[in-house]
Write a protein that holds these residues in place. Sequence first.
Motif: not given
Length: 145
Positions: A108, A111, A115, A118-120, A122-127
């Motif tokens: 964590s 990470e 990251f 990156l906002d939340a 963007e991080l979801t999109t990346l995943q």
Amino acid sequence: MITDRPGLALAYSGQIANARIKKALATNGLKPGHGHVLLLLSDEGATSQQALGESLGVDPSVLVAVLNDLERDGLAERRRDPADRRRHIVEISAHGTKLVADIHSAISTVEAELFADLDAAELTTLQGLLARVKASTDDETCAEQ
């Protein structure tokens, strides 16, 4: 330019992430393969050695070496399956379970640094995008970890 080549950008970013995670795991005396096995056992529970190897996509000899290390350090246990003496059941130990919390914390931290920009969303999109990248555990480089 590297940013124009998504494969190169991913490879470069992956090298950085890999090096940082290796370093974080090493603070707990682990190599990436050891951490991966402990995390999987923590998530999945007791499993057969064969199923574990298939999940990890590693050669059985590589898995045996990792399990030998984990058993030696009291982090995992192998036992014969009472229903089929030819099978081994692998289970994380209480000590291994405690270490998994440290592994999650260390990862964590890495990470959060990786990251930070990156906002939340963007991080979801990346995943989601990374989940769709065509990679396989059959790749030789995966077996080296």
